[in-house]
Design a protein around this motif. Structure first.
Motif, PDB file in Angstrom:
ATOM      1  N   VAL A   3     -13.309  79.802  -2.682  1.00 32.14           N
ATOM      2  CA  VAL A   3     -13.337  78.779  -1.343  1.00 32.14           C
ATOM      3  C   VAL A   3     -14.602  78.956  -0.910  1.00 32.14           C
ATOM      4  O   VAL A   3     -15.009  80.119  -0.451  1.00 32.14           O
ATOM      5  CB  VAL A   3     -12.411  79.316  -0.337  1.00 32.14           C
ATOM      6  CG1 VAL A   3     -12.654  78.503   1.039  1.00 32.14           C
ATOM      7  CG2 VAL A   3     -10.769  79.307  -0.836  1.00 32.14           C
ATOM      8  N   GLY A   4     -15.562  77.945  -0.952  1.00 33.20           N
ATOM      9  CA  GLY A   4     -16.701  77.726  -0.625  1.00 33.20           C
ATOM     10  C   GLY A   4     -17.923  78.743  -1.432  1.00 33.20           C
ATOM     11  O   GLY A   4     -18.921  79.108  -0.897  1.00 33.20           O
ATOM     12  N   LEU A   5     -17.582  79.212  -2.459  1.00 31.81           N
ATOM     13  CA  LEU A   5     -18.128  79.835  -3.494  1.00 31.81           C
ATOM     14  C   LEU A   5     -18.872  79.083  -4.436  1.00 31.81           C
ATOM     15  O   LEU A   5     -18.159  78.730  -5.486  1.00 31.81           O
ATOM     16  CB  LEU A   5     -17.532  81.277  -4.127  1.00 31.81           C
ATOM     17  CG  LEU A   5     -18.245  82.413  -4.608  1.00 31.81           C
ATOM     18  CD1 LEU A   5     -19.162  83.018  -3.567  1.00 31.81           C
ATOM     19  CD2 LEU A   5     -17.366  83.358  -5.120  1.00 31.81           C
ATOM     20  N   GLY A   6     -20.175  79.137  -4.476  1.00 33.62           N
ATOM     21  CA  GLY A   6     -20.784  78.345  -5.626  1.00 33.62           C
ATOM     22  C   GLY A   6     -21.524  79.189  -6.663  1.00 33.62           C
ATOM     23  O   GLY A   6     -21.270  80.513  -6.753  1.00 33.62           O
ATOM     24  N   PRO A   7     -22.630  78.557  -7.300  1.00 41.51           N
ATOM     25  CA  PRO A   7     -23.479  79.368  -8.231  1.00 41.51           C
ATOM     26  C   PRO A   7     -24.103  80.660  -7.530  1.00 41.51           C
ATOM     27  O   PRO A   7     -24.155  80.507  -6.271  1.00 41.51           O
ATOM     28  CB  PRO A   7     -24.340  78.154  -8.919  1.00 41.51           C
ATOM     29  CG  PRO A   7     -23.763  76.919  -8.686  1.00 41.51           C
ATOM     30  CD  PRO A   7     -23.060  77.271  -7.204  1.00 41.51           C
ATOM     31  N   LEU A   8     -24.490  81.556  -8.323  1.00 37.23           N
ATOM     32  CA  LEU A   8     -25.205  82.480  -7.707  1.00 37.23           C
ATOM     33  C   LEU A   8     -26.450  82.295  -7.318  1.00 37.23           C
ATOM     34  O   LEU A   8     -27.268  81.393  -7.766  1.00 37.23           O
ATOM     35  CB  LEU A   8     -25.570  83.730  -9.078  1.00 37.23           C
ATOM     36  CG  LEU A   8     -24.270  84.599  -9.564  1.00 37.23           C
ATOM     37  CD1 LEU A   8     -24.695  85.327 -10.754  1.00 37.23           C
ATOM     38  CD2 LEU A   8     -23.998  85.683  -8.137  1.00 37.23           C
ATOM     39  N   PRO A   9     -26.922  82.927  -6.137  1.00 38.31           N
ATOM     40  CA  PRO A   9     -28.157  82.570  -5.600  1.00 38.31           C
ATOM     41  C   PRO A   9     -29.195  83.132  -6.401  1.00 38.31           C
ATOM     42  O   PRO A   9     -29.070  83.950  -7.374  1.00 38.31           O
ATOM     43  CB  PRO A   9     -28.034  83.204  -4.279  1.00 38.31           C
ATOM     44  CG  PRO A   9     -27.221  84.307  -4.407  1.00 38.31           C
ATOM     45  CD  PRO A   9     -26.057  83.726  -5.329  1.00 38.31           C
ATOM     46  N   THR A  10     -30.592  83.119  -6.231  1.00 45.88           N
ATOM     47  CA  THR A  10     -31.648  83.586  -6.887  1.00 45.88           C
ATOM     48  C   THR A  10     -31.490  85.184  -6.409  1.00 45.88           C
ATOM     49  O   THR A  10     -31.326  85.675  -5.409  1.00 45.88           O
ATOM     50  CB  THR A  10     -32.977  83.303  -6.298  1.00 45.88           C
ATOM     51  OG1 THR A  10     -33.288  81.885  -6.569  1.00 45.88           O
ATOM     52  CG2 THR A  10     -34.111  84.034  -7.044  1.00 45.88           C
ATOM     53  N   LEU A  11     -31.299  85.850  -7.622  1.00 43.11           N
ATOM     54  CA  LEU A  11     -31.301  87.406  -7.597  1.00 43.11           C
ATOM     55  C   LEU A  11     -32.444  88.101  -7.760  1.00 43.11           C
ATOM     56  O   LEU A  11     -32.829  88.101  -9.091  1.00 43.11           O
ATOM     57  CB  LEU A  11     -29.940  87.970  -8.285  1.00 43.11           C
ATOM     58  CG  LEU A  11     -28.627  87.382  -8.050  1.00 43.11           C
ATOM     59  CD1 LEU A  11     -27.745  87.868  -8.939  1.00 43.11           C
ATOM     60  CD2 LEU A  11     -28.282  87.604  -6.484  1.00 43.11           C
ATOM     61  N   ALA A 144     -27.776  88.602 -12.827  1.00 47.08           N
ATOM     62  CA  ALA A 144     -26.871  87.557 -12.969  1.00 47.08           C
ATOM     63  C   ALA A 144     -25.637  88.015 -14.329  1.00 47.08           C
ATOM     64  O   ALA A 144     -24.713  87.461 -14.236  1.00 47.08           O
ATOM     65  CB  ALA A 144     -27.550  85.974 -13.186  1.00 47.08           C
ATOM     66  N   ALA A 145     -26.409  88.212 -15.287  1.00 47.53           N
ATOM     67  CA  ALA A 145     -25.653  88.618 -16.411  1.00 47.53           C
ATOM     68  C   ALA A 145     -24.773  89.858 -16.132  1.00 47.53           C
ATOM     69  O   ALA A 145     -23.485  89.776 -16.540  1.00 47.53           O
ATOM     70  CB  ALA A 145     -26.396  88.836 -17.682  1.00 47.53           C
ATOM     71  N   LYS A 158     -20.428  87.228  -8.421  1.00 45.57           N
ATOM     72  CA  LYS A 158     -20.811  87.468  -6.976  1.00 45.57           C
ATOM     73  C   LYS A 158     -22.095  88.311  -6.904  1.00 45.57           C
ATOM     74  O   LYS A 158     -22.208  89.453  -7.317  1.00 45.57           O
ATOM     75  CB  LYS A 158     -19.865  88.041  -6.296  1.00 45.57           C
ATOM     76  CG  LYS A 158     -18.351  87.444  -6.315  1.00 45.57           C
ATOM     77  CD  LYS A 158     -17.275  88.467  -6.138  1.00 45.57           C
ATOM     78  CE  LYS A 158     -15.976  87.462  -6.277  1.00 45.57           C
ATOM     79  NZ  LYS A 158     -15.775  87.169  -7.581  1.00 45.57           N
ATOM     80  N   GLY A 159     -23.099  87.672  -6.053  1.00 42.33           N
ATOM     81  CA  GLY A 159     -24.344  88.687  -5.825  1.00 42.33           C
ATOM     82  C   GLY A 159     -25.191  87.931  -4.610  1.00 42.33           C
ATOM     83  O   GLY A 159     -24.934  86.817  -4.261  1.00 42.33           O
ATOM     84  N   ALA A 160     -26.208  88.668  -4.172  1.00 39.82           N
ATOM     85  CA  ALA A 160     -26.924  88.326  -3.252  1.00 39.82           C
ATOM     86  C   ALA A 160     -28.319  89.184  -3.153  1.00 39.82           C
ATOM     87  O   ALA A 160     -28.226  89.976  -3.911  1.00 39.82           O
ATOM     88  CB  ALA A 160     -26.122  88.514  -1.908  1.00 39.82           C
ATOM     89  N   SER A 161     -29.032  88.471  -2.395  1.00 41.38           N
ATOM     90  CA  SER A 161     -30.450  89.111  -2.408  1.00 41.38           C
ATOM     91  C   SER A 161     -31.252  88.675  -1.223  1.00 41.38           C
ATOM     92  O   SER A 161     -31.142  87.589  -0.740  1.00 41.38           O
ATOM     93  CB  SER A 161     -31.373  88.676  -3.691  1.00 41.38           C
ATOM     94  OG  SER A 161     -32.249  89.569  -4.044  1.00 41.38           O
TER      95      SER A 161
END
Length: 405
Positions: A3-11, A144-145, A158-161
């Motif tokens: 739900v509302g989760l797309g591709p990874l952002p820039t990490l 990302a990998a 799942k990731g964030a930066s």
């Protein structure tokens, strides 16, 4: 169905922290299921771990070794190495020893992490066969990998930066997590790894992680099940050209704290958004409690109720189920005549009963949304807490019924 989760952002890469991914074929041939992470020499490492009494063998070892010095983190998916007794501890230690020998570091500087099926022997030989490839793959650009490599029933990585500038120096905080089921952490999440290039004293780092986890990973629930393998790690490599943070004060600490909290919150909420079979992302906010604990008790009573969760899945504004959950949360001397309940901005119950202005059409409109807020005003004090959860769908039952097949 995330739900509302797309591709990874820039990490953003974190200087002094490298990640390598390889395939051991633990559950499926060719799947990249082993992740090795290398910390720069002199890094500080903090961890929070599951409170489940049946904690997995890797958790036991990691808790003993986290004070360091720590050089490598070794993660495998597909097998939890939990409920495996002394043989499980020996297996976890052996994989660490094998990695240590290849990397030419002390065995105690390697921390193990596992996730997957409980009660099955760890396939040590398969993991050992993948270690050299993971070491050869080490790179600061592999976030990302690695986020994909630690997945189990997750549908998306799942990731964030975050980055901030302090005294002309850019500081980076990047993190990844995995988890989609067996989520009510009681410390952190299924697995989470966050790194920064700031230099932070270990005690300050531990307190920072504990505080961040309590406001993020410890405020999410999908099914109320606390995993045997929950771990979240925070690594400070000290590569940024700034003074060491030795106390929880000052401009550098404040900026770092904000970045760490934001990364933790983003990856924690991503777990809920990717909850097994989830079709709704639900925020349960409890205000006006006499204590924070009673706010949490009410929030979790609502978030864990199968009746409420199935109503959310059906987009059915069955508000009576919410009242019932609040009433059985165990809050002492609860005066229901002071309680108001909202779906989104719609007041559905006022002073303990149906609001005079409420209509079923209003409630149905809110429940039809993918992201839903439930707000409960207790009218007892000034404390507030927020919890994030999901609905309960047919797909959740299917995923967990077929998990071992």
């Amino acid at each position: 169905m995330a739900v509302g989760l797309g591709p990874l952002p820039t990490l953003h890469p974190v200087p002094g922290f490298e990640l390598g991914i390889a395939s051991a074929g633990i559950k499926r041939p060719g799947r990249k299921d082993v992740v090795v992470m290398r910390c720069a020499e002199g890094s500080s490492v903090a961890g929070v771990f599951t409170l489940n009494a049946f904690c997995a063998a890797p958790v036991i070892l990691a808790k003993k070794r986290v004070l360091g010095p720590v050089r490598y983190l070794l993660t495998n998916t597909g097998n939890a190495n939990a409920g495996t007794g002394e043989p499980g501890l020996a297996a976890a230690a052996r994989t660490c020893a094998s990695l240590a020998a290849m990397a030419k570091v002390e065995e105690n500087s390697v921390l193990p992490f596992s996730t997957g099926v409980i009660g099955e022997p760890l396939p040590v030989e398969k993991i050992e066969s993948a270690l050299q490839a993971a070491l050869d793959d080490l790179s600061v650009d592999n976030w990302a990998a690695a986020a994909t490599g630690i997945m189990t029933t997750d549908t998306l990585p799942k990731g964030a930066s975050r980055q901030f500038v302090q005294d002309g120096v850019t500081v980076t905080v990047t993190g990844i997590s995995k988890g989609a089921g067996m989520i009510k952490p009681n410390m952190a999440t299924m697995l989470g790894y966050i790194a920064t290039d700031a230099k932070v004293a270990q005690g300050v780092l531990q307190d920072l992680l504990r505080d961040a986890a309590n406001k993020s990973f410890n405020r999410i629930t999908i099914d109320g099940d606390t995993s045997t393998n929950d771990c979240c790690m925070l690594i400070a490599t000290g590569q940024a050209a700034l003074p060491e943070v030795t106390q929880a004060s000052g401009a550098l600490f404040a900026a770092l704290k904000q970045a760490v909290f934001e990364v933790c919150m983003e990856v924690a909420q991503a777990i809920v958004r990717d909850g097994e079979g989830a079709t709704k992302f639900v925020t349960v906010q409890v205000n006006g409690g006499a204590t924070h604990q009673e706010c949490l008790d009410v929030g979790y009573a609502v978030a864990h109720s199968p009746l409420i969760k199935t109503a959310l899945f059906a987009s059915d504004p069955n508000w009576g189920r919410i009242l019932a959950a609040v009433g059985r949360a165990g809050v002492a001397q609860l005066d229901v005549s002071k309680i108001d309940v909202f779906l989104g901005d719609v007041c559905i119950a006022s002073q303990g009963c149906r609001a005079a202005t409420y209509t079923e059409a209003q409630g149905a409109k809110v429940m039809a949304e993918e992201e839903i807020g439930i707000r409960i005003e207790l009218g007892r004090g000034n404390c507030s807490e927020t919890i994030w959860t999901t609905d309960l769908s047919h797909e959740y039952v299917k995923i967990n019924a077929e998990y071992r097949t």
